[in-house]
Design an enzyme around this catalytic site. Structure first.
Site, PDB file in Angstrom:
ATOM      1  N   ARG A 250      17.742 -47.097   6.913  1.00 29.59           N
ATOM      2  CA  ARG A 250      17.050 -46.129   7.774  1.00 29.59           C
ATOM      3  C   ARG A 250      15.537 -46.153   7.549  1.00 29.59           C
ATOM      4  NH1 ARG A 250      21.109 -40.844   8.009  1.00 29.59           N
ATOM      5  NH2 ARG A 250      22.445 -41.731   9.628  1.00 29.59           N
TER       6      ARG A 250
ATOM      7  N   GLY B 133      28.824 -45.278  11.569  1.00 26.51           N
ATOM      8  CA  GLY B 133      28.780 -45.608  10.142  1.00 26.51           C
ATOM      9  C   GLY B 133      29.784 -46.676   9.720  1.00 26.51           C
TER      10      GLY B 133
ATOM     11  N   LYS C 221      41.188 -41.887  13.702  1.00 28.11           N
ATOM     12  CA  LYS C 221      41.734 -40.730  14.409  1.00 28.11           C
ATOM     13  C   LYS C 221      41.330 -40.642  15.869  1.00 28.11           C
ATOM     14  CE  LYS C 221      42.282 -37.631  10.536  1.00 28.11           C
ATOM     15  NZ  LYS C 221      41.754 -36.424   9.907  1.00 28.11           N
TER      16      LYS C 221
ATOM     17  N   GLY D  90      27.055 -39.739  14.257  1.00 31.98           N
ATOM     18  CA  GLY D  90      27.320 -38.710  15.261  1.00 31.98           C
ATOM     19  C   GLY D  90      26.475 -38.875  16.514  1.00 31.98           C
TER      20      GLY D  90
HETATM   21  C1  3PG Z   1      23.189 -38.103   9.503  1.00 33.21           C
HETATM   22  O1  3PG Z   1      23.081 -38.714   8.444  1.00 33.21           O
HETATM   23  O2  3PG Z   1      24.253 -38.047  10.145  1.00 33.21           O
HETATM   24  C2  3PG Z   1      21.974 -37.449  10.068  1.00 33.21           C
HETATM   25  O3  3PG Z   1      20.892 -37.602   9.205  1.00 33.21           O
HETATM   26  C3  3PG Z   1      22.232 -35.995  10.351  1.00 33.21           C
HETATM   27  O4  3PG Z   1      22.603 -35.357   9.161  1.00 33.21           O
HETATM   28  P1  3PG Z   1      23.622 -34.150   9.196  1.00 33.21           P
HETATM   29  O5  3PG Z   1      24.940 -34.736   9.640  1.00 33.21           O
HETATM   30  O6  3PG Z   1      23.656 -33.588   7.811  1.00 33.21           O
HETATM   31  O7  3PG Z   1      23.112 -33.154  10.209  1.00 33.21           O
END
Ligand code: 3PG
Ligand code: MG
Length: 406
Positions: free
Chosen positions: A36, A355, A198, A378
């Protein structure tokens, strides 16, 4: 709707607030995966080289208030090493410490402010807090695609309460361009691979993709629920029994929309999930009561690859098997290799993200060979679901790019 371009920004002498995602994995106070940081390096270096005063804003982890364990200080040091420039650090992201550090900056300096989540107002998207952050800068650059699904103060209100001109950074722009090529103006036919454990986390995704793609390839543990929906015996395999009706609905909807659904036709099964556990390849209608499906088999791999060879664009989220445990990574690795080759031959435009997907592609050694790989989790998933992320919405300006205020 369009976005401002950093190409047009006058940054010299300006205090440029740059929202980055420095939420990186750490162990013993050291960054263990700097991906990142590497991603935002071009934006940081460019702004500093143009004489901007670069102020980095980020969260790290999910602290409940100030907590030295979650300080960004060691991350700022890692940024300095990777950006190859000095990076200052302020022990707070608002208030006297932040103000003094910003006031002392010279053109081309880089300063990292402490974890925005040390203030609970950050996650509450508090407007007063956002005003304090915004007051530290003259313009705002959003380069944290992986956090853009969070409507937090340093991501959204910092723009809406202040009217600071907001620009996508270089990494953010690359993500937006890739999403546009995948969904707004893709070359058809489009295929999607949706894998992972899932269905429950991917129902919205599957629903949205059915309206967008010609071919939907389903892999991973979630494929088991589809096989069960087709009445197949799946032994001890992971299955979300309560979602079998949803899987059935998706199959019916696909048929009525004339979309192709590709499910595994054979599977690698074992009695337990353990490295090099004895395993066999069986057709999906010959799974024994004690078997667990842990990967797709070689005929399925061929089937998937032939579907991809007929497609022009691919969107991929989720691995095919239990890729962290050998040899159940084979299916994912073989498909990944084929995707890389089709991409290099100019026959496929390939987008992947999430991920687990990135971890699997890294393990297969193909990440750099795809058209675009998003490291966001996400945020990537929500974009694929057709949602406009709050952190992207605040960057949108009406009118054409040229007419956009600068
Ligand atoms: C992540 O790693 O998914 C982002 O940096 C957002 O972090 P969070 O899921 O803790 O909001
Ligand atoms: Mg997260």
């Amino acid at each position: 709707m369009g976005f401002r371009s950093l190409d047009d920004a006058e940054v010299k002498g300006k205090r440029v607030l740059v929202r980055v995602d420095l939420n990186v994995p750490m162990a013993d106070g050291k960054v263990t995966d700097a991906t990142r940081i590497e991603e935002v390096t071009p934006t940081i270096a460019e702004l500093a080289d143009k004489g901007g005063r670069v102020i980095l804003l980020s969260h790290l982890n999910r602290p409940k208030g100030p907590d030295p364990k979650h300080s960004l200080r060691p991350v700022a040091a890692a940024v300095a090493r990777i950006v190859k420039r000095p990076v200052g650090f302020a022990e707070d992201c608002v208030g006297p410490k932040a103000e003094a550090a910003v006031a002392a900056m010279k053109d081309g300096d880089i300063l990292c402010l402490e974890n925005t989540r040390f203030h609970p107002e950050e996650e509450k998207n508090n407007q007063e807090f956002a005003k304090k952050l915004a007051a530290l800068g003259d313009m705002f650059v959003e380069d944290a695609f992986s956090a853009a699904h969070r409507a937090h103060a340093s991501i959204t209100s910092i723009v809406t309460v202040s009217g600071l001109p907001a620009y996508p950074g270089r990494a953010m722009k690359a993500e937006l361009d890739a999403l546009e090529k995948a969904f707004e103006k893709p070359e058809h036919p489009v295929a999607a691979i949706v894998g992972g454990a899932k269905i429950s986390t991917k129902l919205d995704l599957l629903g949205h993709l059915l309206s967008k793609v010609e071919t939907l390839i389903i892999g991973g543990g979630m494929a088991n629920t589809f096989l069960a929906a087709q009445g197949k015996a799946i032994g001890k395999s992971l299955c979300e029994n309560d979602l079998i009706p949803n899987a059935r609905d998706i199959l019916t909807k696909a048929k009525s929309l004339k979309r192709e659904i590709v499910l595994p036709i054979d599977a690698v099964v074992a009695e337990r999930l353990a490295a090099n556990a004895p395993s066999r390849v069986v057709p999906v209608d010959a799974v024994e009561p004690n078997d667990m499906i842990l990967d797709i088999g070689p005929r399925s791999v061929e089937h998937v690859i032939s579907a991809l060879a007929r497609s022009k664009t691919l969107v991929w989220n989720g691995p095919f098997g239990a890729f962290e445990v050998e040899p159940f990574d084979n299916g994912t690795t073989e498909v990944a290799e084929a995707v890389a080759e089709l991409t290099e031959d100019g026959r496929l435009i390939s987008f992947a993200g999430g991920g687990d997907t990135v971890a699997a592609l890294n393990a297969a050694g193909v990440t750099g060979r795809l058209t675009h790989v998003s490291t966001a989790g996400g945020a990537f998933l929500e974009s694929l679901e057709g949602k406009t992320l709050p952190g992207v919405a605040v960057l949108m300006v009406s009118g054409t790019l040229d007419a956009a205020p600068r």
